[in-house]
Structure formats: C-alpha cells, structure tokens
Motif scaffolding. Structure first.
Motif, mmCIF file in Angstrom:
data_model
loop_
_atom_site.group_PDB
_atom_site.id
_atom_site.type_symbol
_atom_site.label_atom_id
_atom_site.label_comp_id
_atom_site.label_asym_id
_atom_site.label_seq_id
_atom_site.Cartn_x
_atom_site.Cartn_y
_atom_site.Cartn_z
ATOM 1 N N LEU A 1 0.819 -1.154 0.009
ATOM 2 C CA LEU A 1 0.022 0.050 0.020
ATOM 3 C C LEU A 1 0.946 1.211 0.097
ATOM 4 C CD1 LEU A 1 -2.529 -1.115 2.545
ATOM 5 C CD2 LEU A 1 -3.027 -0.797 0.319
ATOM 6 N N ALA A 2 0.166 2.320 -0.431
ATOM 7 C CA ALA A 2 0.775 3.705 -0.283
ATOM 8 C C ALA A 2 0.371 4.681 0.899
ATOM 9 C CB ALA A 2 0.719 4.369 -1.696
ATOM 10 N N ILE A 3 1.043 5.562 1.209
ATOM 11 C CA ILE A 3 0.593 6.281 2.137
ATOM 12 C C ILE A 3 -0.935 6.810 2.120
ATOM 13 C CG2 ILE A 3 0.881 8.790 3.235
ATOM 14 C CD1 ILE A 3 3.665 8.087 3.424
ATOM 15 N N ASP A 4 -1.411 7.199 0.736
ATOM 16 C CA ASP A 4 -2.602 7.595 0.664
ATOM 17 C C ASP A 4 -3.581 6.547 0.677
ATOM 18 O OD1 ASP A 4 -1.718 6.644 -1.693
ATOM 19 O OD2 ASP A 4 -2.635 8.284 -2.744
ATOM 20 N N THR A 5 -3.283 5.204 0.633
ATOM 21 C CA THR A 5 -4.159 4.232 0.970
ATOM 22 C C THR A 5 -4.147 3.558 2.257
ATOM 23 O OG1 THR A 5 -2.685 2.789 -0.459
ATOM 24 C CG2 THR A 5 -4.583 3.857 -1.796
ATOM 25 N N SER A 6 -3.302 4.056 3.126
ATOM 26 C CA SER A 6 -3.019 3.451 4.349
ATOM 27 C C SER A 6 -4.061 3.308 5.289
ATOM 28 C CB SER A 6 -1.839 4.333 5.058
ATOM 29 O OG SER A 6 -1.955 3.824 6.591
ATOM 30 N N PRO A 7 -4.587 2.051 5.983
ATOM 31 C CA PRO A 7 -5.591 1.888 6.863
ATOM 32 C C PRO A 7 -5.435 2.877 7.987
ATOM 33 C CG PRO A 7 -4.403 -0.087 6.772
ATOM 34 C CD PRO A 7 -3.813 0.957 5.706
ATOM 35 N N VAL A 8 -4.348 3.171 8.342
ATOM 36 C CA VAL A 8 -3.913 3.831 9.691
ATOM 37 C C VAL A 8 -3.527 5.475 9.226
ATOM 38 C CG1 VAL A 8 -2.399 4.110 11.572
ATOM 39 C CG2 VAL A 8 -3.081 1.967 10.771
ATOM 40 N N SER A 9 -4.126 6.329 9.800
ATOM 41 C CA SER A 9 -4.011 7.706 9.404
ATOM 42 C C SER A 9 -3.018 8.229 10.591
ATOM 43 C CB SER A 9 -5.444 8.445 9.563
ATOM 44 O OG SER A 9 -5.480 8.526 10.976
ATOM 45 N N ALA A 10 -2.337 9.517 9.963
ATOM 46 C CA ALA A 10 -1.289 10.039 10.837
ATOM 47 C C ALA A 10 -1.855 10.383 12.412
ATOM 48 C CB ALA A 10 -0.740 11.367 10.325
ATOM 49 N N LYS A 11 -3.225 10.526 12.200
ATOM 50 C CA LYS A 11 -3.823 11.094 13.621
ATOM 51 C C LYS A 11 -3.959 9.929 14.561
ATOM 52 C CE LYS A 11 -8.046 13.056 15.043
ATOM 53 N NZ LYS A 11 -9.432 13.207 14.746
ATOM 54 N N GLN A 12 -4.084 8.756 13.961
ATOM 55 C CA GLN A 12 -4.169 7.434 14.760
ATOM 56 C C GLN A 12 -3.034 7.020 15.240
ATOM 57 O OE1 GLN A 12 -6.507 5.433 11.592
ATOM 58 N NE2 GLN A 12 -8.179 5.026 12.945
ATOM 59 N N LEU A 13 -1.886 6.954 14.264
ATOM 60 C CA LEU A 13 -0.608 6.751 14.682
ATOM 61 C C LEU A 13 -0.305 7.560 16.076
ATOM 62 C CD1 LEU A 13 1.807 4.732 14.384
ATOM 63 C CD2 LEU A 13 2.836 6.044 12.623
ATOM 64 N N GLY A 14 -0.551 8.848 15.645
ATOM 65 C CA GLY A 14 -0.142 9.721 16.935
ATOM 66 C C GLY A 14 -0.840 9.488 18.135
ATOM 67 N N ALA A 15 -2.112 9.183 17.987
ATOM 68 C CA ALA A 15 -2.845 8.891 19.236
ATOM 69 C C ALA A 15 -2.088 7.661 19.880
ATOM 70 C CB ALA A 15 -4.346 8.370 18.705
ATOM 71 N N LEU A 16 -1.654 6.585 19.130
ATOM 72 C CA LEU A 16 -1.018 5.348 19.547
ATOM 73 C C LEU A 16 0.248 5.896 20.496
ATOM 74 C CD1 LEU A 16 -0.858 2.149 19.644
ATOM 75 C CD2 LEU A 16 0.642 2.433 17.691
ATOM 76 N N ILE A 17 1.017 6.713 20.102
ATOM 77 C CA ILE A 17 2.316 7.189 20.614
ATOM 78 C C ILE A 17 1.883 7.716 21.656
ATOM 79 C CG2 ILE A 17 4.103 9.126 20.366
ATOM 80 C CD1 ILE A 17 4.317 8.250 17.480
ATOM 81 N N GLU A 18 0.877 8.516 21.798
ATOM 82 C CA GLU A 18 0.374 8.963 23.119
ATOM 83 C C GLU A 18 0.306 8.239 24.166
ATOM 84 O OE1 GLU A 18 -2.779 11.871 22.100
ATOM 85 O OE2 GLU A 18 -1.247 13.186 21.218
ATOM 86 N N LEU A 19 -0.590 7.040 23.824
ATOM 87 C CA LEU A 19 -0.937 6.099 24.558
ATOM 88 C C LEU A 19 0.488 5.218 25.550
ATOM 89 C CD1 LEU A 19 -3.946 4.093 23.115
ATOM 90 C CD2 LEU A 19 -4.005 5.883 24.984
ATOM 91 N N ILE A 20 1.597 5.339 24.477
ATOM 92 C CA ILE A 20 2.707 4.961 24.972
ATOM 93 C C ILE A 20 3.431 6.044 26.007
ATOM 94 C CG2 ILE A 20 4.901 3.914 24.411
ATOM 95 C CD1 ILE A 20 4.026 3.660 21.683
ATOM 96 N N LYS A 21 3.353 7.200 25.706
ATOM 97 C CA LYS A 21 3.929 8.097 26.423
ATOM 98 C C LYS A 21 3.302 8.328 27.769
ATOM 99 C CE LYS A 21 7.328 10.423 24.741
ATOM 100 N NZ LYS A 21 8.417 10.400 25.590
ATOM 101 N N ASP A 22 1.893 8.079 27.817
ATOM 102 C CA ASP A 22 1.214 8.564 29.144
ATOM 103 C C ASP A 22 1.104 7.052 29.883
ATOM 104 O OD1 ASP A 22 -0.762 6.942 27.913
ATOM 105 O OD2 ASP A 22 -2.264 8.839 28.030
ATOM 106 N N ASP A 23 2.003 5.967 29.519
ATOM 107 C CA ASP A 23 1.953 4.552 30.394
ATOM 108 C C ASP A 23 0.721 3.962 30.165
ATOM 109 O OD1 ASP A 23 4.595 4.633 30.646
ATOM 110 O OD2 ASP A 23 4.314 5.981 32.676
ATOM 111 N N THR A 24 -0.425 4.291 29.177
ATOM 112 C CA THR A 24 -1.578 3.382 29.237
ATOM 113 C C THR A 24 -1.142 2.195 28.577
ATOM 114 O OG1 THR A 24 -2.722 5.525 28.710
ATOM 115 C CG2 THR A 24 -3.644 3.456 28.173
ATOM 116 N N ILE A 25 -0.158 2.017 27.756
ATOM 117 C CA ILE A 25 0.208 0.719 27.199
ATOM 118 C C ILE A 25 1.818 0.764 27.252
ATOM 119 C CG2 ILE A 25 -1.777 -0.020 25.718
ATOM 120 C CD1 ILE A 25 -0.521 1.206 23.421
#
Ligand code: MN
Length: 490
Positions: free
Chosen positions: A370-394
């Motif tokens: 796949l290419a970025i414009d057909t990615s099932p994961v958006s930048a916003k979603q990946l950012g949200a995942l990183i926040e979950l790591i950062k605040d120790d949720t996961i």
C-alpha cells in the motif's frame, strides 16, 4: 585515496563507468503545451486531440502559460539559471506518431540553463550532479501495433503534451548514482508539483548515456539507452551496458556511438540505430512562435511560491526534531512521507514518531503493498497510539500488537486497548502480587537468582507472561530488584 568501489574489474584491469542522463518529465497541466486539449491519463484513445495536435493544415500553436510557469518553477527547484529569453525550434523527423513531421522543442536557447542537484547515496554521502539544461518540448503520439493482425494504429492523446527534458552533465559514476539522481529529480518535481513522477504511466522516463574508460582517461564513446521507465531497470540497463562495453573493448573492438533499447525481460540492451543512420534534425526557429520572453519580476513571483524542497526539509528535520541524517533522508525522500511524519510528530515525541513511521508503519505498508494515501492507519491514529505509550497506558511492546490490529481494522488505538483490555498494569500492588506468585511457584529459580543475579531476567519474563504483557516493565524491574537485594546493591 582513490575510491575504486564503483569500478568494473575487467580481464585487463579496472574500468570506470561514466553516465549522463536525459529525463523526460511530463508537465502537470490541464492542457497541452500549444493547444487546449486535455492531458488526463488513461482517457479513451484519440479523445484528447485538438486540430493542432493532429497537425491539420493551417493550425497555429499557442503557448500554454501554465506550462511555462511549471518549467520556471522546476528550474528554480534545480537551482538553475532561468533564461528570460528562450526560443522554440522545430526538430524535423518523420515518424507515424508525429503528425506535424517535426517536434516543437528548444535547441539553442532553452528556457532553463545550468543548475545543480544533490543526490543521496546509500552510505549516507551526498554528491553534486550538474544540470546542463532544461527545455520545453512536445510529446509525440503513440503507435499501437497490437490491435490488429495486419495494421498499426496511432493514438494522438499524448501528441502535444508538454514535456520538460532535463539534461545532466556526465557526472555519475555508478548505477547507484544514476538511480539516486532519478530518485532525487522525481522527488524535487513532486515537491514542486510540476510532474507527478509516475514512471509506470510514462510521465517520467530516462535516457541513459553510458560510456566506460580507464580511470583518469578521457571520456569514452557513449551509447544512449532510450526510454528506461523504472529506477530498477535503469540500474539493470547500466550494469549490463557497462559490462558489454568493457567486453567489446577488451576483445579488441571499439564502441560505436549508437542508440540502444533495454529489454527488461531479457535484461539486455540491444542496438536500435547507429550513428551513421542518426538523424539530422535540421533544427530551425519555429516561425509560428515568437521567442519566449518574460521579466525577472515574473520569475521572482514564482520563486516566492516555491515550497520547502527535500534538502532543506532534511536539514530542518535534523535540527528541529533531532533526527539522524539517515532517518531524515528516508522521511523527506517523498513528499507524502514527510507530511505524514510531521502530522504524527506535531506536539509529540518526534524521535518516537520517526521510529514508528519509518519502522512499523512503512514496514506494514510495504508488506501490504500500500501507499501512504491508501493506508488504513492515519497520521492522527498513529499519533494517538504514541500518546498511549507516552502516558503509560500501554507499553511499547503491547503498542506493536495494537498497531497490527489498527492496520487490519482501521480502528482507533484507544478503542482497541479498551476492547481487548490491554491497558498497562501500573498498580504496584498487582504487579507485586504477580511477582510473589511466580516466586512461590519456583523456589529453585529463586535460589538460582540469589546466587546468579542474571537469572532475575527469567522472572521478568514470567511476570510479563502472567500479566499478558500488560505489566509496566520498569515497575517489574524495580520491584524484582527489591526482592533480590544483591541486584539492588549493584
Ligand atoms: Mn526530447
């Protein structure tokens, strides 16, 4: 010290490959260079043809200002001289897909003069490749030989489409450098929005001039490999052609200057026409077109609208986000990648964002084709995942599982964490209970760990297992250290 890594070893010693490239890049514009016909790719045959493109008698070309602007923009992006006066010439030759009997091109006075492009090599080095010129010209139509057993047809949709021919100096010394040059030109054109760079659709294609010589000698006779339409094929064509030339010379022969074609199925280049049959194009200024003249103010106005280009962006990613030069290079190599990264990094840990984008994210895209414009994961979603790591949720470890599910389902990470109960256990009491349980069940291991502190690692693994990977690893380590005093003393 002389770097010989790019040399070819022949039977009689080393040979250096010398290459210059001519890239034909289709200008992004709604209509053709000298007519109002549309330029959309994939349209039904002969539906985008004006009377000018079909070269009916008495038709007059009218320059498309948008195409001129795009050429100037590209020249500025190549850090090249923009010529305020240029001239369109007729390049005369007969071919069934060329109804005019000539191509309108620029010969003596191109719109863009000398420039420079920095290419990025795999070892992290960069190298400057000089640009000789860029000129505007028309594309030809296309002969179709596979539609009828005894007849050929012609599709004029492409006839008259604006091309920029970008000519480099013979500054490249390996297939890798030639490929890096094409990649960089493609990236710059895409950033500028002047060519879509789609090599499979033919909107960018390269002619590769290859010659070989003894290191330090004068330039050898070159052969031109025409219309190579992928970066991989460019590499293959050069490797084959350079070896062929070395073998010819070492066998006592000489290289004939000629045009060759790359047969990608067989992996070989074949002679197409030799210099003796070469065309005399009898260039002369097109009497239907005035010289192309514009002011410095016009150029300056275009320069003011130039976006940040890959080299500048790379430097900024290093200084602003603290990324390594390598990672920054990977991220800026395509405009879409750089934009995605910046969306993920905005207001977050940029290094972590870079690791996730270049690691898990590109890896998953690659695997799925796949290419970025057909990615099932958006930048916003990946950012949200990183926040979950950062605040120790996961934990970072669980985050990889969550990402996998995100990529499969397109779901938000928070939803996945809740639904699957993946929230990290930071409750020290719960973790300690898990540790005590493991210790009680394995007295022999406890004894071993007291004697050999390295054995404590085994407990970390068991506790993580007991908590389905959800225990906060730092907390596990800290609590275990307290249980095994020798470790805490270290
Ligand atoms: Mn050309």
């Amino acid at each position: 010290m002389t770097d010989t890594s790019n040399y070819i070893e022949g039977l009689t010693g080393s040979w250096e490959i010398v290459m210059g490239l001519e890239i034909h890049a289709q200008v992004v514009s709604n209509s053709k260079l000298f007519s109002g016909a549309p330029t959309e790719f994939g349209a039904e045959q002969n539906t985008q043809v004006s009377l000018v493109d079909a070269a009916l008698p008495g038709m007059l070309p009218v320059i498309n200002e948008k195409c001129v602007e795009q050429a100037v923009r590209t020249g500025l992006g190549l850090k090249a001289q923009v010529n305020l006066r240029s001239v369109f010439d007729r390049k005369n030759y007969f071919y069934p897909d060329l109804p005019q009997g000539y191509q309108i091109s620029q010969f003596k006075y191109p719109i863009i003069g000398e420039g420079i492009v920095e290419i990025d090599l795999s070892n992290g080095d960069t190298k400057d490749v000089r640009i000789e010129r860029l000129h505007l010209e028309q594309d030809a139509g296309k002969s179709l030989h596979d539609q009828h057993p005894s007849m050929s047809f012609v599709d004029l949709n492409r006839s008259g489409v604006a091309l920029m021919e970008i000519v480099s100096m013979p500054d490249m010394r390996s297939a890798e450098e030639a490929q890096a040059f094409v990649k960089k030109i493609r990236a710059i054109l895409r950033y500028l929005g002047t060519c879509d760079g789609n090599m499979e659709q033919g909107s960018m294609r390269a002619d590769v001039n290859v010659s070989v010589r003894r290191p330090g000698d004068e330039l050898g006779t070159r052969c031109e490999i025409k219309n190579v339409n992928s970066i991989r094929f460019i590499g293959q064509a050069i490797e084959y052609e350079a070896r062929r030339q070395v073998e010819v010379i070492e066998d006592g022969g000489t290289i004939k200057q000629e045009t060759r074609l790359f047969d990608s199925k067989a992996g070989v280049t074949r002679s197409m026409r030799s210099k003796e049959e070469a065309h005399d194009y009898r260039y002369f200024p097109d009497p239907d077109l005035l010289p192309l003249v514009f002011t410095q103010e016009y150029v300056d106005a275009i320069a003011a609208t130039l976006p940040e280009l890959p080299d500048d962006k790379k430097a900024r990613f290093v200084s602003e986000y603290g990324l390594s030069i390598y990672d920054a290079g990977v991220l800026v190599s395509e405009k879409a990648r750089a934009e995605f990264f910046e969306d993920v990094a905005k207001g977050r840990d940029a290094k972590m964002a870079s690791n996730w984008v270049t690691g898990e994210f590109f890896g998953a895209l690659n695997k799925a084709g796949l290419a970025i414009d057909t990615s099932p994961v958006s930048a916003k979603q990946l950012g949200a995942l990183i926040e979950l790591i950062k605040d120790d949720t996961i934990s970072g470890r669980i985050a990889k599982d969550v990402f996998e599910i995100m990529f499969e389902t397109g779901d938000d990470p928070a939803k996945i964490v809740e639904e699957k109960g993946l929230r990290q256990v930071t409750d020290l009491g719960a973790i300690e209970a898990a540790i005590d349980e493991v210790m009680a069940a394995n007295p022999d291991k406890v004894q071993q760990a007291i004697e050999k502190p390295k054995m404590v690692g085994w407990f970390v693994g068991q506790v993580m297992k007991a908590t389905s990977g959800k225990a906060n690893p730092q907390a596990v380590n800290k609590l275990l250290a307290a249980k095994f005093p020798p470790l805490a003393e270290d």
